[in-house]
Design an enzyme around this catalytic site. Sequence first.
Site, PDB file in Angstrom:
ATOM      1  N   PRO A   9       0.826  -1.195  -0.011  1.00  0.00           N
ATOM      2  CA  PRO A   9       0.068   0.087   0.009  1.00  0.00           C
ATOM      3  C   PRO A   9       0.924   1.305   0.009  1.00  0.00           C
ATOM      4  O   PRO A   9       1.719   1.301   0.691  1.00  0.00           O
ATOM      5  CB  PRO A   9      -0.753  -0.002   1.212  1.00  0.00           C
ATOM      6  CG  PRO A   9      -0.158  -1.030   2.094  1.00  0.00           C
ATOM      7  CD  PRO A   9       0.465  -2.103   1.277  1.00  0.00           C
ATOM      8  N   ASN A  10       0.350   2.040  -0.885  1.00  0.00           N
ATOM      9  CA  ASN A  10       0.860   3.573  -0.835  1.00  0.00           C
ATOM     10  C   ASN A  10       2.174   3.592  -1.707  1.00  0.00           C
ATOM     11  O   ASN A  10       2.612   4.686  -1.843  1.00  0.00           O
ATOM     12  CB  ASN A  10       0.973   4.293   0.429  1.00  0.00           C
ATOM     13  CG  ASN A  10      -0.359   4.261   1.012  1.00  0.00           C
ATOM     14  OD1 ASN A  10      -1.077   4.760   0.683  1.00  0.00           O
ATOM     15  ND2 ASN A  10      -0.618   3.695   2.378  1.00  0.00           N
ATOM     16  N   ARG A  17       4.979  10.824  -2.645  1.00  0.00           N
ATOM     17  CA  ARG A  17       4.476  10.569  -1.101  1.00  0.00           C
ATOM     18  C   ARG A  17       5.854  10.724  -0.230  1.00  0.00           C
ATOM     19  O   ARG A  17       6.999  10.300  -0.428  1.00  0.00           O
ATOM     20  CB  ARG A  17       4.330   9.023  -0.922  1.00  0.00           C
ATOM     21  CG  ARG A  17       4.181   8.539   0.262  1.00  0.00           C
ATOM     22  CD  ARG A  17       4.054   6.882   0.614  1.00  0.00           C
ATOM     23  NE  ARG A  17       3.893   6.611   1.756  1.00  0.00           N
ATOM     24  CZ  ARG A  17       4.011   5.036   2.147  1.00  0.00           C
ATOM     25  NH1 ARG A  17       4.826   4.541   1.412  1.00  0.00           N
ATOM     26  NH2 ARG A  17       3.865   5.049   3.335  1.00  0.00           N
ATOM     27  N   TYR A  22      10.762   9.070   1.361  1.00  0.00           N
ATOM     28  CA  TYR A  22      10.898   7.826   0.499  1.00  0.00           C
ATOM     29  C   TYR A  22      11.578   8.345  -0.942  1.00  0.00           C
ATOM     30  O   TYR A  22      11.722   7.350  -1.857  1.00  0.00           O
ATOM     31  CB  TYR A  22       9.455   7.469   0.124  1.00  0.00           C
ATOM     32  CG  TYR A  22       8.900   6.977   1.286  1.00  0.00           C
ATOM     33  CD1 TYR A  22       9.330   5.589   1.933  1.00  0.00           C
ATOM     34  CD2 TYR A  22       7.955   7.355   2.028  1.00  0.00           C
ATOM     35  CE1 TYR A  22       8.706   5.019   3.024  1.00  0.00           C
ATOM     36  CE2 TYR A  22       7.197   6.990   3.035  1.00  0.00           C
ATOM     37  CZ  TYR A  22       7.765   5.623   3.699  1.00  0.00           C
ATOM     38  OH  TYR A  22       6.950   5.094   4.574  1.00  0.00           O
ATOM     39  N   ASN A  71       8.080  -5.480  -0.449  1.00  0.00           N
ATOM     40  CA  ASN A  71       7.709  -4.268   0.431  1.00  0.00           C
ATOM     41  C   ASN A  71       6.463  -4.183   0.764  1.00  0.00           C
ATOM     42  O   ASN A  71       5.443  -3.938   0.000  1.00  0.00           O
ATOM     43  CB  ASN A  71       8.060  -3.019  -0.036  1.00  0.00           C
ATOM     44  CG  ASN A  71       8.250  -1.771   0.904  1.00  0.00           C
ATOM     45  OD1 ASN A  71       7.641  -1.938   1.811  1.00  0.00           O
ATOM     46  ND2 ASN A  71       9.167  -0.931   0.528  1.00  0.00           N
ATOM     47  N   ALA A  74       2.756  -0.696   4.995  1.00  0.00           N
ATOM     48  CA  ALA A  74       2.259  -0.776   6.432  1.00  0.00           C
ATOM     49  C   ALA A  74       1.739  -2.399   6.972  1.00  0.00           C
ATOM     50  O   ALA A  74       1.726  -2.537   8.055  1.00  0.00           O
ATOM     51  CB  ALA A  74       1.232   0.224   6.483  1.00  0.00           C
ATOM     52  N   GLU A  95      12.307  -9.156   2.852  1.00  0.00           N
ATOM     53  CA  GLU A  95      11.734  -8.184   2.940  1.00  0.00           C
ATOM     54  C   GLU A  95      12.190  -7.026   3.057  1.00  0.00           C
ATOM     55  O   GLU A  95      13.423  -7.050   3.481  1.00  0.00           O
ATOM     56  CB  GLU A  95      11.288  -8.495   4.809  1.00  0.00           C
ATOM     57  CG  GLU A  95      10.492  -7.150   5.184  1.00  0.00           C
ATOM     58  CD  GLU A  95      10.155  -7.512   6.818  1.00  0.00           C
ATOM     59  OE1 GLU A  95      10.391  -8.504   7.384  1.00  0.00           O
ATOM     60  OE2 GLU A  95      10.154  -6.272   7.410  1.00  0.00           O
ATOM     61  N   HIS A  97      12.394  -2.493   3.084  1.00  0.00           N
ATOM     62  CA  HIS A  97      11.811  -1.241   3.438  1.00  0.00           C
ATOM     63  C   HIS A  97      12.761  -0.125   2.539  1.00  0.00           C
ATOM     64  O   HIS A  97      13.973  -0.333   2.882  1.00  0.00           O
ATOM     65  CB  HIS A  97      11.812  -1.101   4.767  1.00  0.00           C
ATOM     66  CG  HIS A  97      10.776  -2.159   5.481  1.00  0.00           C
ATOM     67  ND1 HIS A  97       9.407  -2.086   5.102  1.00  0.00           N
ATOM     68  CD2 HIS A  97      11.068  -3.202   5.939  1.00  0.00           C
ATOM     69  CE1 HIS A  97       8.970  -2.985   5.924  1.00  0.00           C
ATOM     70  NE2 HIS A  97       9.822  -3.814   6.350  1.00  0.00           N
ATOM     71  N   ARG A 104      12.163   5.191  13.038  1.00  0.00           N
ATOM     72  CA  ARG A 104      11.021   5.708  13.060  1.00  0.00           C
ATOM     73  C   ARG A 104      10.007   5.477  14.022  1.00  0.00           C
ATOM     74  O   ARG A 104      10.382   4.946  15.009  1.00  0.00           O
ATOM     75  CB  ARG A 104      10.472   5.521  11.656  1.00  0.00           C
ATOM     76  CG  ARG A 104      11.324   5.768  10.369  1.00  0.00           C
ATOM     77  CD  ARG A 104      10.606   5.668   9.025  1.00  0.00           C
ATOM     78  NE  ARG A 104       9.627   6.419   8.973  1.00  0.00           N
ATOM     79  CZ  ARG A 104       8.510   5.973   7.867  1.00  0.00           C
ATOM     80  NH1 ARG A 104       8.722   5.146   7.051  1.00  0.00           N
ATOM     81  NH2 ARG A 104       7.442   6.924   7.759  1.00  0.00           N
TER      82      ARG A 104
END
Length: 144
Positions: A9-10, A17, A22, A71, A74, A95, A97, A104
Amino acid sequence: MRIQIINGPNLNLLGVREPAIYGKRAWEDYLKDLRQRYPNVRIDYYQSNLEGDIINKIQEVGFDRDGIVLNAGAYTHTSVAILDAIKSVNTPTIEVHISNVHQREEFRHHSMISQGCMGVICGFGLDSYRLAIEAILTKSETEE
Ligand code: DQA
């Protein structure tokens, strides 16, 4: 050699964004470079904002790829169902990111999906995807 990248998502909004986190680079531009860099690797790409779509994709590709670079956005921090999908297939998943999630908010420090993954790469910007591909290639070379 065939590798599947899945973005959650996103991540369709990369470049737009939260650029301070990012980056400003559009995904399609980065993907083009990545494919040029690995001419002998077929790099398939899929993005969805929906949890069920991501699970369907993992099931669809998870028996005939050399690796999945995921990725999960969320959903990383919430999705038992994506963890189960990763564990249900035999293709290894890495995985990734873009940001260093450990620098964060606290809710990003825990991943629900790491337990099912071959490894985790985070914090290297878009280069995290290339590093994941390198890990898959290195693993397959040492196994040959
Ligand atoms: C992300 C980190 C997640 O916490 C966040 O929800 C994302 C992107 C990253 O690539 O840094 O959507 O996975």
